[in-house]
Design a protein around this motif. Structure first.
Motif, short mmCIF file in Angstrom:
data_model
loop_
_atom_site.label_atom_id
_atom_site.label_comp_id
_atom_site.label_asym_id
_atom_site.label_seq_id
_atom_site.Cartn_x
_atom_site.Cartn_y
_atom_site.Cartn_z
N GLY A 53 0.81 -1.16 -0.03
CA GLY A 53 -0.03 -0.02 0.08
C GLY A 53 0.79 1.45 0.01
O GLY A 53 0.15 2.43 -0.03
N ALA A 54 2.28 1.22 -0.08
CA ALA A 54 2.99 2.16 -0.09
C ALA A 54 2.80 3.27 1.08
O ALA A 54 2.72 4.32 1.13
CB ALA A 54 3.03 3.15 -1.43
N LEU A 55 2.51 2.46 2.26
CA LEU A 55 2.37 3.40 3.49
C LEU A 55 3.60 3.14 4.34
O LEU A 55 4.53 2.61 4.15
CB LEU A 55 1.40 2.43 4.28
N ASP A 56 3.69 4.35 5.41
CA ASP A 56 4.95 4.40 6.26
C ASP A 56 4.71 3.52 7.21
O ASP A 56 3.67 3.17 8.09
CB ASP A 56 5.12 6.11 6.40
N ARG A 84 -5.14 2.75 -0.42
CA ARG A 84 -3.82 2.07 -0.12
C ARG A 84 -3.99 1.35 1.14
O ARG A 84 -3.29 0.18 1.42
CB ARG A 84 -2.89 3.08 0.21
N LEU A 85 -5.03 1.62 2.16
CA LEU A 85 -5.17 0.73 3.17
C LEU A 85 -5.70 -0.33 2.79
O LEU A 85 -5.65 -1.52 3.38
CB LEU A 85 -5.94 1.59 4.22
N ASP A 86 -6.68 -0.41 1.93
CA ASP A 86 -7.49 -1.42 1.27
C ASP A 86 -6.56 -2.73 0.67
O ASP A 86 -6.58 -3.90 1.03
CB ASP A 86 -8.39 -1.32 0.22
N ILE A 87 -5.39 -1.97 0.06
CA ILE A 87 -4.41 -2.98 -0.43
C ILE A 87 -3.57 -3.54 0.75
O ILE A 87 -3.53 -4.85 0.62
CB ILE A 87 -3.50 -2.12 -1.27
N ASN A 116 -4.18 -10.33 -9.87
CA ASN A 116 -5.00 -9.38 -10.24
C ASN A 116 -5.04 -8.38 -9.35
O ASN A 116 -5.88 -7.39 -9.65
CB ASN A 116 -6.38 -9.92 -10.74
N ALA A 117 -4.44 -8.52 -8.18
CA ALA A 117 -4.69 -7.45 -7.41
C ALA A 117 -3.53 -6.23 -7.56
O ALA A 117 -2.78 -6.42 -8.31
CB ALA A 117 -4.02 -8.13 -5.67
N GLN A 118 -3.91 -5.30 -6.98
CA GLN A 118 -3.17 -3.84 -7.39
C GLN A 118 -2.23 -3.75 -6.48
O GLN A 118 -2.16 -4.13 -5.14
CB GLN A 118 -4.14 -2.79 -7.37
#
Length: 250
Positions: free
Chosen positions: A95-98, A127-130, A144-146
């Motif tokens: 999710g490209a989170l810190d 991004r949190l969903d990912i 197929n996930a992002q």
């Protein structure tokens, strides 16, 4: 100067105290509340409106994702706090989170706050969903996930299945997608080697990672030819590994 109202969610007393001290040392942060459980965190979030939440992933009565289940579209920014856990870190990176690893390093904390100041809340729910989807260790990889890529000028959402190969260039990585598209990501190749599922992506050379599904053939001269005719070199010490991967390719 805008000060970020900060909530700390952490159940380890020593780490919690350390975070409290670090927050009070930053002029741009204002400590408003502290929680040591999912239940207390939900209580505080119902009563307050923080700008920033320093959120431990694993709590005694649940996880950070239990909290976020009740706040699917948070208006607050998040920095996750965690002891090293492969699946948790992979989820956050997807999710490209810190995040900050325990024990908390002062320099890492300062860097996270600097990034926070440049960060937009827009796009955070997606991004949190990912991250939620990828946080379950037993879950099979869905190609197929992002995945959220921190590109040089934006956060770019792409399907795992569309990634053909990656090429490392120092601190940056070029990601080559289907239909001739490419993205320059502001992370080194090693970052993506740890992030991408090993059953689908292999590293034939120190400068390349390839999606097994896009390999067309292997030349005995030590070259992988991709379906788009891109030629990827195979390091001498990796040849046996690559041949084994290809002979078991399904």
């Amino acid at each position: 100067m805008h000060r970020f109202k900060t909530l700390i969610i952490e159940d380890e007393p020593a780490i919690r105290k350390e975070l409290e001290w670090m927050v009070t040392q930053k002029e741009e942060l204002a400590l408003t509340a502290v929680a040591d459980s999912v239940a207390k965190a939900l209580d505080l979030l119902a009563q307050t409106t923080p700008d920033l939440v320093l959120m431990d992933i694993q709590l005694e009565d649940g996880t950070a994702f239990d909290i976020l289940h009740h706040h699917p579209s948070p208006a607050f920014r998040i920095i996750f706090i965690t002891a090293y856990d492969h699946y948790a870190i992979r989820a956050i990176r997807y999710g490209a989170l810190d995040y900050l690893l325990k024990p908390i390093d002062q320099q890492d904390f300062n860097g996270a706050i600097e990034r926070l100041k440049k960060q937009e809340v827009a796009g955070l729910p997606g991004r949190l969903d990912i991250a939620r989807q990828m946080a379950i260790p037993e879950k099979a990889v869905d190609m197929n996930a992002q995945i959220c890529i921190a590109a040089t000028d934006c956060l770019q959402m792409i399907r795992l299945a569309d990634v053909m190969h990656l090429s490392g260039e120092g601190a940056y990585t070029k990601i080559f997608l289907q239909q001739g598209k490419r993205i320059t990501a502001s992370k080194p190749l090693k970052y993506y080697e740890e992030l991408l599922p090993g059953e689908n992506f292999i590293r034939p050379h120190q400068s390349y990672i390839v999606n097994r599904q896009y390999i067309d053939k292997y030349l005995k001269s030590g070259i992988l030819v991709m379906r788009d005719q891109t030629e990827i070199p195979v390091a001498t010490r990796r040849k046996e590994f690559i041949i084994n991967c290809l002979t078991t390719l399904k």
